[in-house]
Design an enzyme around this catalytic site. Structure first.
Site, PDB file in Angstrom:
ATOM      1  N   LYS A   9      16.247 -11.072 -17.534  1.00  0.00           N
ATOM      2  CA  LYS A   9      15.241  -9.973 -17.161  1.00  0.00           C
ATOM      3  C   LYS A   9      15.327  -9.884 -16.367  1.00  0.00           C
ATOM      4  O   LYS A   9      16.362 -10.244 -14.999  1.00  0.00           O
ATOM      5  CB  LYS A   9      14.542 -11.638 -17.036  1.00  0.00           C
ATOM      6  N   THR A  54      15.944 -15.335 -21.859  1.00  0.00           N
ATOM      7  CA  THR A  54      15.579 -14.672 -20.398  1.00  0.00           C
ATOM      8  C   THR A  54      14.283 -15.143 -19.541  1.00  0.00           C
ATOM      9  O   THR A  54      13.999 -14.799 -18.750  1.00  0.00           O
ATOM     10  CB  THR A  54      15.441 -12.911 -20.227  1.00  0.00           C
ATOM     11  N   ARG A 166      20.803  25.297  11.196  1.00  0.00           N
ATOM     12  CA  ARG A 166      19.746  24.418  10.097  1.00  0.00           C
ATOM     13  C   ARG A 166      18.624  23.091  10.043  1.00  0.00           C
ATOM     14  O   ARG A 166      19.201  22.496  10.297  1.00  0.00           O
ATOM     15  CB  ARG A 166      19.883  24.811   8.219  1.00  0.00           C
ATOM     16  N   GLN A 209      28.693  15.487   4.540  1.00  0.00           N
ATOM     17  CA  GLN A 209      29.688  15.106   4.314  1.00  0.00           C
ATOM     18  C   GLN A 209      30.032  14.191   5.662  1.00  0.00           C
ATOM     19  O   GLN A 209      30.231  12.962   6.286  1.00  0.00           O
ATOM     20  CB  GLN A 209      30.432  15.401   4.278  1.00  0.00           C
ATOM     21  N   HIS A 237      17.594  19.921   0.459  1.00  0.00           N
ATOM     22  CA  HIS A 237      17.703  21.628   1.033  1.00  0.00           C
ATOM     23  C   HIS A 237      16.536  22.241   2.056  1.00  0.00           C
ATOM     24  O   HIS A 237      15.231  21.504   0.933  1.00  0.00           O
ATOM     25  CB  HIS A 237      18.505  22.276   0.081  1.00  0.00           C
TER      26      HIS A 237
HETATM   27  O1  LIG Z   1      26.147  19.921   4.255  1.00  0.00           O
HETATM   28  C1  LIG Z   1      26.303  19.924   3.477  1.00  0.00           C
HETATM   29  N1  LIG Z   1      27.897  20.108   2.422  1.00  0.00           N
HETATM   30  C2  LIG Z   1      27.996  20.223   1.273  1.00  0.00           C
HETATM   31  O2  LIG Z   1      28.507  20.062   0.368  1.00  0.00           O
HETATM   32  C3  LIG Z   1      27.112  21.408   1.346  1.00  0.00           C
HETATM   33  N2  LIG Z   1      27.609  22.530   0.161  1.00  0.00           N
HETATM   34  C4  LIG Z   1      26.353  23.520  -0.105  1.00  0.00           C
HETATM   35  O3  LIG Z   1      25.729  24.705  -0.348  1.00  0.00           O
HETATM   36  N3  LIG Z   1      25.498  22.840   1.469  1.00  0.00           N
HETATM   37  C5  LIG Z   1      26.250  22.297   1.873  1.00  0.00           C
HETATM   38  N4  LIG Z   1      25.843  21.308   3.165  1.00  0.00           N
END
Ligand SMILES: O=c1[nH]c(=O)c2[nH]c(=O)[nH]c2[nH]1
Length: 283
Positions: A9, A54, A166, A209, A237
């Site tokens: 469930k 369930t 940014r 990353q 973004h």
């Molecule tokens: O921090 C980022 N990693 C990316 O791999 C990536 N690719 C992108 O177009 N902008 C960003 N920014």
């Protein structure tokens, strides 16, 4: 040939009021149960003699909430999973997932639902193994500076300009696998959340990353009970608005909040000596 299968469930919505005197407690869960085991007969011939309905699983969620009370989601999920595996011989493994919605107290019996993140739990119990995974989804974080992105590969289709300042924003979807099955779940969750947030805030970032790794590593450093962290970070973004047609400068002040598409950065960070996972637990 019948392949891997499970059933249960999904999304039983449970609200439990704990009436301890004048000050009430409130727990708000979304509970999903999935059982697997000796279920070939029902698939191949419709013989349901091994099928716990369930509907019964849903009833068990509500009955256990009354009989045992509901504390931490990990504790409640383990209680349910162990019940299904130990009471039904044909059930070999149980996965119980809980989404936990947080309500802030406004008074002895008044609450306000917190609109942002959801705490998550997924436990897997079999006769030999127990695995507890805790997490969070929808934790929205933003740094308005201390983020750059440049030095990336450029091919014939690249239009992105290098950024030296940014906005970095994401909605954290994170899960972490515990080494054991007996921890102060509330303290562990609060500590892991604190580590994620502090790492996001404190990392001068050259990529999402890099921030992802810093967040996972901080959890592993701060919380010895956690073996591995998996993160999925959408890059929310923010595009600098072009105000030059209006004769206006825009030095990082006015942005267009993007919706789709978004970058999606995913990764795992684990302790060197992390024990192996005993069940699949990808995000
Ligand atoms: O921090 C980022 N990693 C990316 O791999 C990536 N690719 C992108 O177009 N902008 C960003 N920014």
């Amino acid at each position: 040939m019948l392949g891997p299968n499970r059933y249960g469930k999904a999304e039983t919505r449970l609200v439990r009021v704990h009436r301890d005197g004048d000050s009430h407690g409130l727990v708000d869960f979304n509970v999903s149960v999935a059982l697997s085991g000796d279920l070939t007969a029902t698939h191949l011939t419709g013989d349901n003699s091994g099928v716990l309905p369930t509907d019964t699983m849903k009833n068990t969620v509500y009955a256990f909430a009354k009989e045992h009370g509901v504390g931490e989601p990990e504790t409640f999920a383990l209680l349910l999973a162990r019940h299904f595996v130990s009471s039904q011989p044909q059930v070999h493994a149980a996965k119980v997932s809980v989404e936990s919605f947080v309500w802030d107290r406004l008074g002895p019996h008044s609450f306000r639902k917190r609109g942002d993140h959801v705490r998550t739990t997924v436990v897997h119990v079999s006769s030999e193994t127990v695995q507890v995974v805790s997490g969070v989804t929808g934790l929205v974080l933003l740094n308005s500076t201390d983020s750059e992105f440049h030095g990336f590969v450029e091919d014939g289709y690249t239009t992105l300009k290098p950024a030296t300042d940014r906005i970095l924003a994401t909605a954290v979807d994170a899960r972490w696998r515990h080494t054991g099955d007996d921890t102060d779940w509330a303290a562990s969750h609060a500590g892991a959340m604190d580590a994620l947030v502090k790492a996001f805030v404190g990392t001068y970032s050259y990529s999402l990353q890099q921030t992802l790794y810093a967040m996972g590593a901080r959890v592993i450093e701060d919380r010895p009970e956690i073996a591995e962290v998996r993160l999925a970070l959408p890059n929310k973004h923010h595009y600098l608005a072009d105000l030059s047609p209006f004769g206006l400068d825009n030095p990082g002040e006015v942005f267009i909040a993007g919706d789709r598409p978004y970058g999606l950065i995913e990764g795992s960070v684990s302790r060197d000596d992390a024990p192996a996972a005993t069940a699949e637990w990808w995000l």
